[in-house]
Design a protein around this motif. Structure first.
Motif, PDB file in Angstrom:
ATOM      1  N   GLN A 118       0.840  -1.063  -0.031  1.00 26.07           N
ATOM      2  CA  GLN A 118      -0.036  -0.022   0.016  1.00 26.07           C
ATOM      3  C   GLN A 118       0.682   1.260   0.191  1.00 26.07           C
ATOM      4  O   GLN A 118       1.683   1.357   0.950  1.00 26.07           O
ATOM      5  N   GLN A 119       0.675   2.004  -1.225  1.00 33.06           N
ATOM      6  CA  GLN A 119       1.659   3.226  -0.981  1.00 33.06           C
ATOM      7  C   GLN A 119       0.485   4.326  -1.200  1.00 33.06           C
ATOM      8  O   GLN A 119      -0.545   4.525  -0.845  1.00 33.06           O
ATOM      9  N   LEU A 120       0.780   5.482  -2.345  1.00 32.98           N
ATOM     10  CA  LEU A 120       0.020   6.509  -2.313  1.00 32.98           C
ATOM     11  C   LEU A 120      -1.056   6.446  -3.454  1.00 32.98           C
ATOM     12  O   LEU A 120      -0.571   6.085  -4.494  1.00 32.98           O
ATOM     13  N   GLY A 121      -2.518   6.458  -2.984  1.00 28.71           N
ATOM     14  CA  GLY A 121      -3.167   6.229  -4.358  1.00 28.71           C
ATOM     15  C   GLY A 121      -4.169   7.890  -4.310  1.00 28.71           C
ATOM     16  O   GLY A 121      -3.959   8.715  -3.727  1.00 28.71           O
ATOM     17  N   PRO A 122      -5.171   7.669  -5.279  1.00 30.47           N
ATOM     18  CA  PRO A 122      -5.697   8.933  -5.497  1.00 30.47           C
ATOM     19  C   PRO A 122      -6.809   9.619  -4.296  1.00 30.47           C
ATOM     20  O   PRO A 122      -7.224  10.740  -4.115  1.00 30.47           O
ATOM     21  N   ALA A 123      -7.216   8.716  -3.270  1.00 30.30           N
ATOM     22  CA  ALA A 123      -7.830   8.797  -2.072  1.00 30.30           C
ATOM     23  C   ALA A 123      -7.256   9.992  -1.304  1.00 30.30           C
ATOM     24  O   ALA A 123      -8.145  11.022  -0.723  1.00 30.30           O
ATOM     25  N   TYR A 124      -5.954  10.117  -1.599  1.00 29.20           N
ATOM     26  CA  TYR A 124      -5.316  11.311  -0.782  1.00 29.20           C
ATOM     27  C   TYR A 124      -5.594  12.687  -1.252  1.00 29.20           C
ATOM     28  O   TYR A 124      -6.180  13.525  -0.510  1.00 29.20           O
ATOM     29  N   GLY A 125      -5.480  12.884  -2.508  1.00 32.09           N
ATOM     30  CA  GLY A 125      -5.718  14.033  -3.258  1.00 32.09           C
ATOM     31  C   GLY A 125      -7.236  14.438  -2.949  1.00 32.09           C
ATOM     32  O   GLY A 125      -7.508  15.710  -3.117  1.00 32.09           O
ATOM     33  N   PHE A 126      -7.761  13.526  -3.214  1.00 28.60           N
ATOM     34  CA  PHE A 126      -9.375  13.567  -3.180  1.00 28.60           C
ATOM     35  C   PHE A 126      -9.953  13.975  -1.991  1.00 28.60           C
ATOM     36  O   PHE A 126     -10.623  14.969  -1.871  1.00 28.60           O
ATOM     37  N   ALA A 127      -9.410  13.363  -0.852  1.00 31.58           N
ATOM     38  CA  ALA A 127      -9.677  13.760   0.501  1.00 31.58           C
ATOM     39  C   ALA A 127      -9.453  15.301   0.933  1.00 31.58           C
ATOM     40  O   ALA A 127     -10.068  16.168   1.400  1.00 31.58           O
ATOM     41  N   LYS A 128      -8.039  15.526   0.706  1.00 29.27           N
ATOM     42  CA  LYS A 128      -7.632  17.025   0.601  1.00 29.27           C
ATOM     43  C   LYS A 128      -8.704  18.144  -0.104  1.00 29.27           C
ATOM     44  O   LYS A 128      -8.676  19.292   0.705  1.00 29.27           O
ATOM     45  N   GLU A 129      -9.154  17.667  -1.201  1.00 29.41           N
ATOM     46  CA  GLU A 129      -9.799  18.687  -1.762  1.00 29.41           C
ATOM     47  C   GLU A 129     -11.314  18.768  -1.332  1.00 29.41           C
ATOM     48  O   GLU A 129     -12.154  19.669  -1.359  1.00 29.41           O
ATOM     49  N   MET A 130     -11.629  17.440  -0.702  1.00 27.25           N
ATOM     50  CA  MET A 130     -13.359  17.297  -0.314  1.00 27.25           C
ATOM     51  C   MET A 130     -13.699  17.993   1.280  1.00 27.25           C
ATOM     52  O   MET A 130     -14.595  18.462   1.306  1.00 27.25           O
ATOM     53  N   ALA A 131     -12.429  17.604   1.914  1.00 26.14           N
ATOM     54  CA  ALA A 131     -12.813  17.913   3.357  1.00 26.14           C
ATOM     55  C   ALA A 131     -12.885  19.178   3.968  1.00 26.14           C
ATOM     56  O   ALA A 131     -11.973  20.062   3.380  1.00 26.14           O
ATOM     57  N   THR A 132     -13.898  19.576   4.671  1.00 22.87           N
ATOM     58  CA  THR A 132     -13.921  20.964   5.277  1.00 22.87           C
ATOM     59  C   THR A 132     -14.384  20.780   6.919  1.00 22.87           C
ATOM     60  O   THR A 132     -14.816  19.505   7.213  1.00 22.87           O
ATOM     61  N   LYS A 133     -14.128  21.815   7.436  1.00 19.97           N
ATOM     62  CA  LYS A 133     -14.593  21.596   9.141  1.00 19.97           C
ATOM     63  C   LYS A 133     -16.242  21.569   9.203  1.00 19.97           C
ATOM     64  O   LYS A 133     -16.832  20.639  10.033  1.00 19.97           O
ATOM     65  N   LYS A 134     -16.711  22.048   8.049  1.00 16.28           N
ATOM     66  CA  LYS A 134     -18.256  21.960   8.023  1.00 16.28           C
ATOM     67  C   LYS A 134     -18.768  20.386   7.641  1.00 16.28           C
ATOM     68  O   LYS A 134     -19.757  19.945   7.865  1.00 16.28           O
ATOM     69  N   HIS A 135     -17.874  19.955   6.688  1.00 18.74           N
ATOM     70  CA  HIS A 135     -18.120  18.755   6.091  1.00 18.74           C
ATOM     71  C   HIS A 135     -16.947  17.809   6.158  1.00 18.74           C
ATOM     72  O   HIS A 135     -16.058  17.452   5.194  1.00 18.74           O
ATOM     73  N   GLY A 145      -6.630  12.471  -7.804  1.00 22.85           N
ATOM     74  CA  GLY A 145      -7.409  12.484  -6.551  1.00 22.85           C
ATOM     75  C   GLY A 145      -8.144  13.872  -7.032  1.00 22.85           C
ATOM     76  O   GLY A 145      -9.508  13.941  -6.491  1.00 22.85           O
ATOM     77  N   ARG A 146      -7.470  14.958  -7.230  1.00 21.49           N
ATOM     78  CA  ARG A 146      -8.260  16.241  -7.142  1.00 21.49           C
ATOM     79  C   ARG A 146      -9.329  16.176  -8.509  1.00 21.49           C
ATOM     80  O   ARG A 146     -10.319  16.960  -8.424  1.00 21.49           O
ATOM     81  N   ARG A 147      -8.835  15.535  -9.501  1.00 17.49           N
ATOM     82  CA  ARG A 147      -9.696  15.232 -10.624  1.00 17.49           C
ATOM     83  C   ARG A 147     -11.254  14.616 -10.034  1.00 17.49           C
ATOM     84  O   ARG A 147     -12.245  14.887 -10.417  1.00 17.49           O
ATOM     85  N   TYR A 148     -10.913  13.578  -9.311  1.00 19.74           N
ATOM     86  CA  TYR A 148     -12.073  12.730  -8.719  1.00 19.74           C
ATOM     87  C   TYR A 148     -12.881  13.856  -8.038  1.00 19.74           C
ATOM     88  O   TYR A 148     -14.288  13.750  -8.152  1.00 19.74           O
ATOM     89  N   ALA A 149     -12.271  14.621  -7.189  1.00 19.97           N
ATOM     90  CA  ALA A 149     -13.182  15.489  -6.370  1.00 19.97           C
ATOM     91  C   ALA A 149     -13.697  16.470  -6.968  1.00 19.97           C
ATOM     92  O   ALA A 149     -15.065  16.871  -6.659  1.00 19.97           O
ATOM     93  N   LYS A 150     -13.228  16.973  -8.141  1.00 27.30           N
ATOM     94  CA  LYS A 150     -14.081  18.136  -8.871  1.00 27.30           C
ATOM     95  C   LYS A 150     -15.134  17.525  -9.503  1.00 27.30           C
ATOM     96  O   LYS A 150     -16.327  17.955  -9.464  1.00 27.30           O
ATOM     97  N   GLU A 151     -15.062  15.998 -10.051  1.00 23.61           N
ATOM     98  CA  GLU A 151     -16.420  15.612 -10.687  1.00 23.61           C
ATOM     99  C   GLU A 151     -17.291  15.033  -9.508  1.00 23.61           C
ATOM    100  O   GLU A 151     -18.428  15.151  -9.794  1.00 23.61           O
ATOM    101  N   VAL A 152     -16.864  14.651  -8.462  1.00 24.82           N
ATOM    102  CA  VAL A 152     -17.780  14.400  -7.277  1.00 24.82           C
ATOM    103  C   VAL A 152     -18.493  15.770  -6.777  1.00 24.82           C
ATOM    104  O   VAL A 152     -19.774  15.638  -6.814  1.00 24.82           O
ATOM    105  N   LYS A 153     -17.932  16.735  -6.752  1.00 23.36           N
ATOM    106  CA  LYS A 153     -18.615  17.869  -6.434  1.00 23.36           C
ATOM    107  C   LYS A 153     -19.790  18.396  -7.302  1.00 23.36           C
ATOM    108  O   LYS A 153     -20.731  18.862  -7.044  1.00 23.36           O
ATOM    109  N   LYS A 154     -19.402  18.072  -8.356  1.00 17.38           N
ATOM    110  CA  LYS A 154     -20.387  18.385  -9.619  1.00 17.38           C
ATOM    111  C   LYS A 154     -21.615  17.388  -9.362  1.00 17.38           C
ATOM    112  O   LYS A 154     -22.778  17.914  -9.524  1.00 17.38           O
TER     113      LYS A 154
END
Length: 265
Positions: A86-103, A252-261
């Motif tokens: 297990q190394q670095l996958g897209p969930a890391y960049g995804f999580a950093k884009e998606m997570a906020t204190k409110k969410h 991961g950031r690209r995943y976040a962009k599409e999920v947000k849409k």
């Protein structure tokens, strides 16, 4: 080969030890199921820069409880090949884009390197319990919040059978949605590497037909979107289907962009 991608990554702020936050009661998490094969499990090299404890991000652990998320994020996969893989996958960049204190978000990362979609479908004849574990762990996670989307990165094992894959992924995602009680659950699917790592003389077009099919996923799977792998670079060289660390973060950031849409966030 594409030029190496440079990224500017904000330094994470450490929360201190996991133990200091382990007792914090969690509720109302935005949950994301992250499944697939080796690129989702993570093959990008880990470095000190990506070993931060992620702010407002929790990871479902081996006891089906949430703890502060730290790489590697596929560490608690119940179907994985072992911690050393297990190394670095897209969930890391995804999580950093998606997570906020409110969410704050909760990740259910349950990937398996080398796995074919034939092993992921419901009631698969040759299966390591991939489907059942994805459903079971997600239902446990749903005690702490609301499932928002599935992010799926898989296909290297099946890229020469794009038409059959179209049918299987449609059925797989339909079954997951139904078994999780969310028939309109958003699904985001990533393209595999665009360079011709397959090196099959009888298939000179390489991964292009597969990626072209994935690009059109919203046409045959409702409430879905595709994440492009354009411009990403390999871990080793163009015989390697895995993305390097910089590309995994961008993916991961690209995943976040599409999920947000899809979830209108």
């Amino acid at each position: 080969m594409n030029k190496k991608i440079k990224i500017t990554e904000e330094k994470g702020v450490s929360w201190g030890s996991s133990a200091a936050h382990a007792e914090k009661p969690l509720k109302n998490l935005d949950l994301y199921l992250c499944v697939g094969q080796s690129n989702m499990a993570g093959r990008g090299k880990l470095s000190p820069e990506v070993m931060d404890t992620l702010r407002n991000v929790y990871l479902l652990n081996a006891e089906d409880k949430f703890e502060p998320a730290v790489n590697p994020l596929n560490r608690y996969s119940t179907i994985g090949k072992g911690f050393g893989w297990q190394q670095l996958g897209p969930a890391y960049g995804f999580a950093k884009e998606m997570a906020t204190k409110k969410h704050p978000i909760g990740l259910i990362v349950n990937a398996r390197g080398g796995s074919s979609i034939r092993s992921w479908v419901k009631n698969a004849k040759q299966s390591g319990g991939y489907y059942d574990e994805a459903v079971r762990r997600t239902k446990e996670a749903m005690k702490y919040g609301t499932l928002k989307a599935i992010i799926w990165h898989q296909g290297e094992a099946d890229c020469h059978h794009s038409e059959a894959y179209r049918e299987k992924i449609t059925q797989l995602m339909t079954d997951l949605r139904n078994d999780l009680g969310m028939p309109d659950l958003p699904v985001v699917v990533g393209q595999i590497a665009q360079w011709n790592w397959t090196r099959k003389p009888h298939i000179p077009e390489g991964t292009k037909p597969f990626n072209d099919m994935i690009k059109e996923i919203s046409a045959f799977l409702p409430h879905s979107a595709c994440v492009s792998s354009e411009g990403l670079t390999p871990l080793k060289d163009e015989t390697d289907p895995h993305f390097d660390a910089a590309s995994q973060i961008i993916l991961g950031r690209r995943y976040a962009k599409e999920v947000k849409k899809l979830i209108n966030k």
